[in-house]
Design an enzyme around this catalytic site. Structure first.
Site, PDB file in Angstrom:
ATOM      1  N   GLY A   7      30.967  47.448  57.801  1.00 35.09           N
ATOM      2  CA  GLY A   7      30.598  46.174  57.340  1.00 35.09           C
ATOM      3  C   GLY A   7      32.691  45.779  58.152  1.00 35.09           C
ATOM      4  O   GLY A   7      33.144  45.268  57.015  1.00 35.09           O
ATOM      5  N   ALA A  10      36.087  39.543  57.122  1.00 31.67           N
ATOM      6  CA  ALA A  10      37.292  39.282  57.271  1.00 31.67           C
ATOM      7  C   ALA A  10      37.604  40.234  56.426  1.00 31.67           C
ATOM      8  O   ALA A  10      39.867  40.350  57.381  1.00 31.67           O
ATOM      9  CB  ALA A  10      37.233  37.562  56.666  1.00 31.67           C
ATOM     10  N   ILE A  11      37.489  40.775  55.784  1.00 33.57           N
ATOM     11  CA  ILE A  11      38.569  41.538  54.509  1.00 33.57           C
ATOM     12  C   ILE A  11      38.394  43.312  55.297  1.00 33.57           C
ATOM     13  O   ILE A  11      39.234  44.058  55.801  1.00 33.57           O
ATOM     14  CB  ILE A  11      38.094  42.248  53.272  1.00 33.57           C
ATOM     15  N   GLY A  12      37.170  43.530  55.717  1.00 34.33           N
ATOM     16  CA  GLY A  12      37.663  44.917  56.581  1.00 34.33           C
ATOM     17  C   GLY A  12      37.681  44.974  57.542  1.00 34.33           C
ATOM     18  O   GLY A  12      38.504  45.866  58.260  1.00 34.33           O
ATOM     19  N   ASN A 102      34.198  42.918  45.542  1.00 40.77           N
ATOM     20  CA  ASN A 102      34.635  42.283  43.941  1.00 40.77           C
ATOM     21  C   ASN A 102      33.497  42.091  42.585  1.00 40.77           C
ATOM     22  O   ASN A 102      32.696  42.706  42.881  1.00 40.77           O
ATOM     23  CB  ASN A 102      35.256  40.326  44.296  1.00 40.77           C
ATOM     24  N   LYS A 204      40.741  41.172  37.810  1.00 40.51           N
ATOM     25  CA  LYS A 204      40.535  40.297  38.023  1.00 40.51           C
ATOM     26  C   LYS A 204      39.141  39.836  37.970  1.00 40.51           C
ATOM     27  O   LYS A 204      38.738  38.297  38.646  1.00 40.51           O
ATOM     28  CB  LYS A 204      40.594  41.547  39.617  1.00 40.51           C
ATOM     29  N   ASN A 208      37.891  36.034  38.245  1.00 36.23           N
ATOM     30  CA  ASN A 208      36.172  35.245  39.609  1.00 36.23           C
ATOM     31  C   ASN A 208      35.507  35.185  38.281  1.00 36.23           C
ATOM     32  O   ASN A 208      34.783  34.731  38.656  1.00 36.23           O
ATOM     33  CB  ASN A 208      35.828  37.147  39.477  1.00 36.23           C
ATOM     34  N   ASN A 212      35.731  31.623  39.871  1.00 35.26           N
ATOM     35  CA  ASN A 212      35.085  31.503  40.935  1.00 35.26           C
ATOM     36  C   ASN A 212      33.744  30.456  40.289  1.00 35.26           C
ATOM     37  O   ASN A 212      32.940  29.104  41.633  1.00 35.26           O
ATOM     38  CB  ASN A 212      34.518  32.555  41.144  1.00 35.26           C
ATOM     39  N   SER A 273      37.497  32.149  46.605  1.00 35.07           N
ATOM     40  CA  SER A 273      36.334  32.875  48.030  1.00 35.07           C
ATOM     41  C   SER A 273      34.480  31.985  47.759  1.00 35.07           C
ATOM     42  O   SER A 273      34.339  31.996  48.422  1.00 35.07           O
ATOM     43  CB  SER A 273      35.982  34.176  48.068  1.00 35.07           C
TER      44      SER A 273
END
Length: 327
Positions: A7, A10-12, A102, A204, A208, A212, A273
């Protein structure tokens, strides 16, 4: 070691590009225009720390990858039920699976002990599809503390941060954790190894589960929410309810609610996010970030009135955008 980013969003893709740029054997699994762009031109990273282009192997199917030593799960939490059953071809006898999602991860209560041992959250792992596909012994937890985005296929913009914490669910300091951390550090990331990963997850989650969904409903940035008297009061109420759930589970949070609020204000005009996903027409990580906390509140006997209200409103909002075409 052979690494796979399952996957490469963006992060991966950012993690994979960093590792490939440092010379590690890493494969990125992706699909669509992003896959084709990375295969043709590599991963183009734009960062204030210096731009670079990495050329890792990029695959469109897991069958062509074969067994690897380490799998980073790069999809968002709501993508895991679909991805997890497909991982068989890349899992060797000793393959480690690093979760980067997350919210409350599907593995959180595996090896937890006590009355909550083995608890499965339906909103995170519906029908147990993830836990059935990924054995508990394979799991290494992580918490990502950086922000990235995909402005165009094959392009990763690094916005801020460079830390990813690693930790064994049982709190031990394992050899596999040390080796993976060393590889990430050599790739230019900060990678502390923690023995209190479950506690850090709640720090976190505190932000979140509150900032969020409220940001999705108000379209406000972190500093706007933190400074608005009415909205900041709602944020604090949610945080108090989240903190109460964590205490019921025996977790001790190393930061106070006021410290968390001050930290959010300091970040400034940043969109969460969830708000970014909403504006882009993508599914929001509502269940892992908020729904799972509401579900846990039910399990431990807490009403979660404020969190539940915001969750229900955000869920209705997400249902209204689910049928819209993604941008």
């Amino acid at each position: 070691m052979k690494f796979l980013i399952a996957g490469a969003g963006a992060i991966g893709a950012y993690i994979g590009a960093r590792m490939a740029h440092a010379g590690y054997d890493v494969t990125l699994f992706a699909r669509g225009p992003h896959l084709r762009a990375m295969q043709e031109r590599g991963v183009d990273v734009k960062s204030g720390e210096g731009d670079f282009v990495a050329r890792p192997r990029v695959a469109g199917s897991l069958e062509e990858v074969g067994p690897v030593d380490v799998v980073f799960l790069g999809v968002k939490a709501h993508g895991l039920p679909q991805l997890a059953p497909q991982l068989g071809p890349v899992l060797g006898p000793e393959t480690t699976v690093v979760s980067t999602q997350n919210g409350i991860p599907w593995w959180y209560f595996q090896g937890f002990g006590g009355e909550w041992e083995g608890l499965r959250l339906e909103r995170v792992d519906p029908g147990g599809v993830i836990s059935s596909a990924i054995e508990a012994r394979r799991v290494l937890g992580s918490i990502v503390y950086f922000s990235t985005e995909i402005p165009a296929p094959g392009v990763i913009r690094h916005i801020e941060g460079n830390r990813i914490s690693l930790g064994e669910p049982d709190g031990s300091r394992s050899e596999r954790c040390r080796r993976i951390a060393e590889a990430l550090i050599a790739s230019g990331l900060r990678c502390p190894v923690t023995t209190r990963l479950r506690h850090e997850i709640w720090v976190k989650v505190l932000g979140n589960a509150s900032f969020n969904p409220v940001s999705a409903l108000t379209r406000a940035t972190l500093v706007q929410m933190a400074r608005d008297p009415g909205v900041s009061s709602v944020i604090r109420d949610i945080m108090q309810e989240v903190e109460a759930v964590s205490r019921k589970l025996g977790m001790e949070l190393p930061v106070s609610i006021e410290q968390r609020m001050a930290g959010a204000e300091k970040v400034g005009e940043h969109k969460t996010s969830m708000l970014q996903d909403l504006e882009a027409g993508r599914p929001m990580e509502l269940e892992a970030l908020v729904g799972a906390v509401v579900e846990l509140g039910e399990r431990v006997g807490l009403p979660m009135n404020c969190t539940r209200t915001v969750y229900n409103c955000a869920k209705l909002l997400s249902q209204g955008t689910a049928s819209q075409p993604q941008k």
